[in-house]
Motif scaffolding. Structure first.
Motif, mmCIF file in Angstrom:
data_model
loop_
_atom_site.group_PDB
_atom_site.id
_atom_site.type_symbol
_atom_site.label_atom_id
_atom_site.label_comp_id
_atom_site.label_asym_id
_atom_site.label_seq_id
_atom_site.Cartn_x
_atom_site.Cartn_y
_atom_site.Cartn_z
ATOM 1 N N ASP A 42 0.833 -1.206 0.000
ATOM 2 C CA ASP A 42 0.000 0.000 0.000
ATOM 3 C C ASP A 42 0.869 1.259 0.000
ATOM 4 O O ASP A 42 0.581 2.227 -0.715
ATOM 5 N N ASP A 89 0.508 6.911 3.423
ATOM 6 C CA ASP A 89 0.304 5.615 4.085
ATOM 7 C C ASP A 89 0.898 5.560 5.487
ATOM 8 O O ASP A 89 0.975 4.508 6.090
ATOM 9 N N HIS A 114 -4.509 6.486 6.114
ATOM 10 C CA HIS A 114 -5.802 5.893 6.471
ATOM 11 C C HIS A 114 -5.728 5.175 7.812
ATOM 12 O O HIS A 114 -6.621 4.435 8.172
ATOM 13 N N HIS A 115 -4.623 5.375 8.529
ATOM 14 C CA HIS A 115 -4.495 4.768 9.857
ATOM 15 C C HIS A 115 -5.078 5.700 10.928
ATOM 16 O O HIS A 115 -5.276 6.881 10.686
ATOM 17 N N GLY A 146 -4.174 3.697 1.985
ATOM 18 C CA GLY A 146 -3.233 4.797 1.822
ATOM 19 C C GLY A 146 -3.129 5.199 0.361
ATOM 20 O O GLY A 146 -3.112 6.396 0.029
ATOM 21 N N ASP A 178 -3.461 -4.032 0.896
ATOM 22 C CA ASP A 178 -3.728 -3.669 2.289
ATOM 23 C C ASP A 178 -4.818 -4.562 2.887
ATOM 24 O O ASP A 178 -5.311 -4.295 3.981
HETATM 25 MN MN MN Z 1 -1.906 1.090 4.227
#
Ligand code: MN
Length: 483
Positions: A42, A89, A114-115, A146, A178
């Protein structure tokens, strides 16, 4: 009729798009940009999407990769003379580390991630250029990756006469890499990206056999290694797979060589699928598992047929192989179109990777795990590389001799001072309340390390010698979550 904006030129989610436009403006204002990305499938596709978009927007940039964005790494970035840093990411989970540097004026961060965002220290202002699906009510583990966040940014960076929708191909590879697909298919904002890729003519969506190696594996190997749905007498049975195929009354060899799935006509594929289904039913494979044999697949139509790159899941596996062996340069070059040396290198890395994984799994199964109250663990020390110990742990959960009803923690030596921990759970445990991201963050911080990730899969780095305390802490937190 209500207006549906999900597949319009505004990208998958309008609010995300607005934030992306603000981020793009900041990037356009920069003389040059340092692009920092995570090293995995990702992260590599995120970097490739962002790099392509920066290039096309004529914004000078340099790319760096890191396995983990810790204090030291952020300090190294702050010490460069780049005034604008684009994190892809990763970055959200490290905002607590990044924001103080930004507040001191070391650089302006633009984050496409996206975390789970980290809480900021008191008095430190929230950075303004933060593009993350979780800020807009989307699930960062299943609805946007990400690479997807980078893609939304790339659309916002489009020159007035340009079209970055072709980058949807890489964004789809990132999402699948991912593990965002269920039954092969993507959903949420990811589906919006697929639709844009289809419209741009770079992605093809189909319903097909969900078996790895549709493009590259000779038919008997293709069926033999189809381990997601185990069909007795075919899966993990080389002779059985050959016998099954030989009994189908099809001409499956060409010049003495086995053909591949991609070489078969639709009607030949149907014959194989119905034969497989019959065999699965006759062997008592449950109906729900049989359904999982077929699902959504994604093909990249600009790539040569019969190569890993044509099939999104094979592409992402190839990228992961480069990432796990710290060859982000190779993975990025492949993403950016190198079909010569970089592709050859990536293929060699993948062959070695497969051998390491199967040797690693064998070792865990032989040794077994130590079972605590709520978790089980093993310490591979230097026997399994720290970059693949998480994958081995994921393969081990519920495999021969290893419990599948409690999470697994896997340790491997990172350096003389640090130990890598990878945690893997199951979706059933997540439904009961398991959140390994919180477990890894809290338990690692309790022993002077750091970590995070997703609810079903997470990681941490802890100081050498703190394993016992870490296990006790993780065991306690998992117990709380599942009570
Ligand atoms: Mn990721």
């Amino acid at each position: 009729m209500s207006a549906d904006t999900t597949t319009s030129g505004d990208g998958p989610v309008p609010e995300l798009r607005e934030r992306a436009v603000a981020c793009a403006e900041r990037l356009r204002d920069a003389d040059r940009v340092l692009l920092a990305s995570h090293i995995d499938a990702d992260g590599l596709t995120s970097a490739a999407v962002a790099a392509s978009a920066l290039e096309r927007a004529e914004i000078p940039f340099e790319t760096v990769f890191a396995k983990q964005l810790d204090e030291r790494e952020v300090a190294r970035i702050a010490a460069t003379d780049y005034e604008t840093v684009l994190f892809t990411d990763f970055g959200s989970g490290q905002l607590d580390v990044i924001a103080p540097h930004a507040a001191e004026g070391a650089f302006t961060p633009v984050v496409a991630d996206h975390h789970q965002p980290a809480d900021l220290p008191d008095g430190v202002p929230e950075p303004g250029h933060h593009l993350n699906p979780l800020l807009f009510g989307l699930d960062g583990a299943s609805e946007l990756s990400g690479a997807g966040a980078s893609y939304v940014l790339a659309r916002a960076l489009e020159p007035s006469d340009g079209d970055n929708r072709d980058l949807a191909a890489l964004a789809v590879v990132g999402a699948v890499g991912d593990m965002q697909a269920t039954d092969g298919g993507l959903s949420g904002a990811n589906q919006g990206i697929v639709d844009e890729g289809v419209a741009a003519g770079v992605v093809e969506e189909a319903t097909d056999l969900l078996v790895y190696g549709r493009q590259t594996r000779p038919l008997p190997k293709f069926l033999e290694y189809a381990s997601d749905v185990r069909i007795p007498g075919i899966t993990n049975d080389a002779n059985g797979a050959v016998e099954f195929l030989s009994g189908l009354d099809l001409d499956l060899r060409e010049d003495g060589e086995w053909r591949r799935w991609v070489d078969l006509t639709m009607s030949e594929r149907q014959t194989v699928v119905s034969g497989l289904l019959k065999r699965a039913i006759a062997s008592g494979v449950p109906a729900s598992r049989i359904d999982a044999l077929v699902g959504t697949t994604y093909t990249l139509t600009d790539e040569a047929p019969g190569t890993e790159l044509r099939d999104v899941s094979e592409f992402s596996t190839l990228l992961n192989a480069t990432a796990r062996y710290e060859r982000a340069d190779v993975g990025l070059a492949v993403c950016l179109g190198d079909r010569g040396d970089a592709l050859d290198r990536a293929r060699t890395l993948l062959r070695n990777h497969r051998r390491n994984l199967s040797e690693g799994l064998q070792w865990v199964q032989n040794e077994g795990t130590t079972v605590e109250e709520h978790v089980q663990w093993f310490d591979a020390e230097t026997r399994i590389r720290e970059t693949i110990v998480g994958i081995v742990a994921g393969m081990a959960v519920g495999s021969s001799g290893i419990r599948g009803d409690i999470p697994i923690l896997a340790f491997a030596e990172k350096s003389d001072e640090e130990v890598k921990v990878s945690a893997r759970g199951t979706h059933a445990l997540v439904r009961e309340g398991l959140d390994l991201s919180a477990v890894m963050r809290e338990a690692s911080r309790a022993v002077g390390g750091d970590g995070g990730g997703h609810n079903v899969a997470a990681g941490a780095t802890i100081p050498t010698g703190s394993r016992e305390a870490f296990v006790a802490e993780a065991d306690r937190i998992v117990g709380e979550q599942l009570s």
